[in-house]
Design a protein around this motif. Structure first.
Motif, PDB file in Angstrom:
ATOM      1  N   ILE A 144      57.921  11.003   3.285  1.00 47.09           N
ATOM      2  CA  ILE A 144      57.810  10.477   1.912  1.00 47.09           C
ATOM      3  C   ILE A 144      58.789   9.308   1.749  1.00 47.09           C
ATOM      4  O   ILE A 144      58.451   8.255   1.200  1.00 47.09           O
ATOM      5  N   ALA A 145      60.029   9.505   2.253  1.00 48.21           N
ATOM      6  CA  ALA A 145      61.065   8.464   2.084  1.00 48.21           C
ATOM      7  C   ALA A 145      60.630   7.147   2.714  1.00 48.21           C
ATOM      8  O   ALA A 145      60.780   6.077   2.115  1.00 48.21           O
ATOM      9  N   VAL A 146      60.054   7.230   3.922  1.00 51.43           N
ATOM     10  CA  VAL A 146      59.630   5.995   4.601  1.00 51.43           C
ATOM     11  C   VAL A 146      58.481   5.345   3.825  1.00 51.43           C
ATOM     12  O   VAL A 146      58.502   4.135   3.544  1.00 51.43           O
ATOM     13  N   ALA A 147      57.498   6.172   3.439  1.00 51.07           N
ATOM     14  CA  ALA A 147      56.348   5.603   2.718  1.00 51.07           C
ATOM     15  C   ALA A 147      56.792   5.002   1.382  1.00 51.07           C
ATOM     16  O   ALA A 147      56.402   3.890   1.028  1.00 51.07           O
ATOM     17  N   ARG A 148      57.646   5.719   0.653  1.00 53.38           N
ATOM     18  CA  ARG A 148      58.106   5.224  -0.658  1.00 53.38           C
ATOM     19  C   ARG A 148      58.891   3.921  -0.509  1.00 53.38           C
ATOM     20  O   ARG A 148      58.702   2.985  -1.284  1.00 53.38           O
ATOM     21  N   ALA A 149      59.782   3.885   0.482  1.00 55.89           N
ATOM     22  CA  ALA A 149      60.610   2.677   0.652  1.00 55.89           C
ATOM     23  C   ALA A 149      59.712   1.478   0.961  1.00 55.89           C
ATOM     24  O   ALA A 149      59.886   0.396   0.394  1.00 55.89           O
ATOM     25  N   ILE A 150      58.735   1.671   1.825  1.00 54.68           N
ATOM     26  CA  ILE A 150      57.829   0.559   2.174  1.00 54.68           C
ATOM     27  C   ILE A 150      57.014   0.139   0.944  1.00 54.68           C
ATOM     28  O   ILE A 150      56.837  -1.040   0.658  1.00 54.68           O
TER      29      ILE A 150
END
Ligand code: BTN
Length: 326
Positions: free
Chosen positions: A161-167
């Motif tokens: 989730i963190a990677v997708a949200r940051a992108i």
């Protein structure tokens, strides 16, 4: 770009650190409400600008090395990344992190991040080789979570989730999560996550969360097979990004969700994972060590098992395996 937007850019360029909305408004004699529109235009023109309610706008200057200094400057976390170990080249950041845990006390290393410009022996799920050339973000986080062993998949969920949200937040790209641990942009993989565990029964010594993001990777330099399956943020945007700033955002997004998990709340993370899932509601083909079958992915449980409805109506749970979207 109009004159006023150019002036906002010049202010950000000449500042040593973040510039507050008040400063911009006062210096350029412009209503505060107009500023976000100019910032939006600058971002659309490829400028990487961090914003925070307290400190204002910070122009991220270049796509330089992903050093501890560059990360720390924009990190704003409580414990993740307070200690960052940097390598220009390393076999695998997960191995380097493991070595730290074996030589020291994992508890005191909780939150330590190992980051490298390139990996010569990077690996992914099921021990597969993971191409890790210059330009990517290759990082491992040492964690000593207070979670039951059978809920550790929730850490992977929080990380994807963190990677997708940051992108999504930084570049407005539609990043989504493909089960179990991949972040996709469109129909290509842009990032992968890996969780390694050292435990004695229920007693967790440490976890190593590996994060691989094809940030500025030049996809045309990868093998023909990978070129068909992989994308990078640079490829999607048409320009390089500041990797330190992206990693800082990922770690920040991860830390807040990690704390939610440690407080015993799994539901918000499961819900968010589902809302970002590329896999749910899709027809999929599953390959596990023992069998292969097709069906519709209908749900995921808190242990990370994908729940499939087969064409004959039977429900199957898949804990580990490969999942291809049909
Ligand atoms: C996967 O999709 O299979 C997971 C890939 C994980 C790659 C990262 S890069 C940093 C860390 N070091 C490694 O050797 N692997 C992980």
């Amino acid at each position: 770009m109009n004159d006023v937007t150019q002036k906002v850019l010049s202010m950000l360029e000449s500042a040593e650190g973040p510039v507050t909305v008040e400063e911009i408004s006062r210096t350029l004699d412009m209503p505060r409400s107009m500023i976000s529109r100019h910032i939006k235009e600058l971002r659309e023109n490829g400028h990487d600008i961090e914003s925070s309610l307290e400190s204002g706008y910070l122009l991220i200057r270049s796509s330089g090395p992903i050093t501890p200094d560059a990360i720390t400057r924009v990190l704003r976390t409580t414990f993740i990344g307070t200690d960052i170990r940097y390598y220009e080249s390393v076999g695998s950041t997960n191995w380097a992190a493991k070595k730290l845990c074996l030589e020291g006390d994992p508890q005191s290393l909780n939150g330590t991040v190992v980051v490298a410009e390139e990996q010569t022996g990077g690996f992914g799920r099921l021990g597969r080789a993971w191409a890790s050339p210059q330009g990517g973000i290759w990082a491992s986080v040492i964690l000593t979570p207070k979670l039951p062993v059978d809920s550790l998949f929730m850490l992977m969920m929080a990380a994807s989730i963190a990677v997708a949200r940051a992108i999504r937040r930084k570049y407005d790209l539609g990043a989504l999560i493909k089960w179990p641990n991949d972040v996709y942009i469109g129909d290509r993989k842009a990032a992968g996550l890996l969780l390694e565990l050292s435990a004695d029964g229920d007693d967790i010594h440490y976890c190593l969360l590996g994060i691989g993001i094809d940030a500025n990777v030049d996809v045309s330099q990868l093998s023909p097979d990978l070129q068909r399956k992989v994308t990078s943020i640079r490829t999607e945007l048409g320009h390089e990004i500041d990797r330190a700033s992206l990693l800082a955002s990922v770690l920040r997004e991860f830390e807040s969700r990690y704390m939610i998990l440690e407080s015993g709340e799994y539901e918000p993370i499961l819900r968010e994972w589902k809302s970002l899932s590329l896999t749910l509601d899709n027809r999929v083909s599953i390959r596990t060590v023992r069998r292969s079958f097709e069906g519709t992915a209908i749900d995921i449980d808190q242990h990370g098992a994908l729940i499939i409805r087969k064409d004959n109506g039977r429900i199957e749970k898949v804990v580990a395996g490969d999942c291809a979207h049909l």
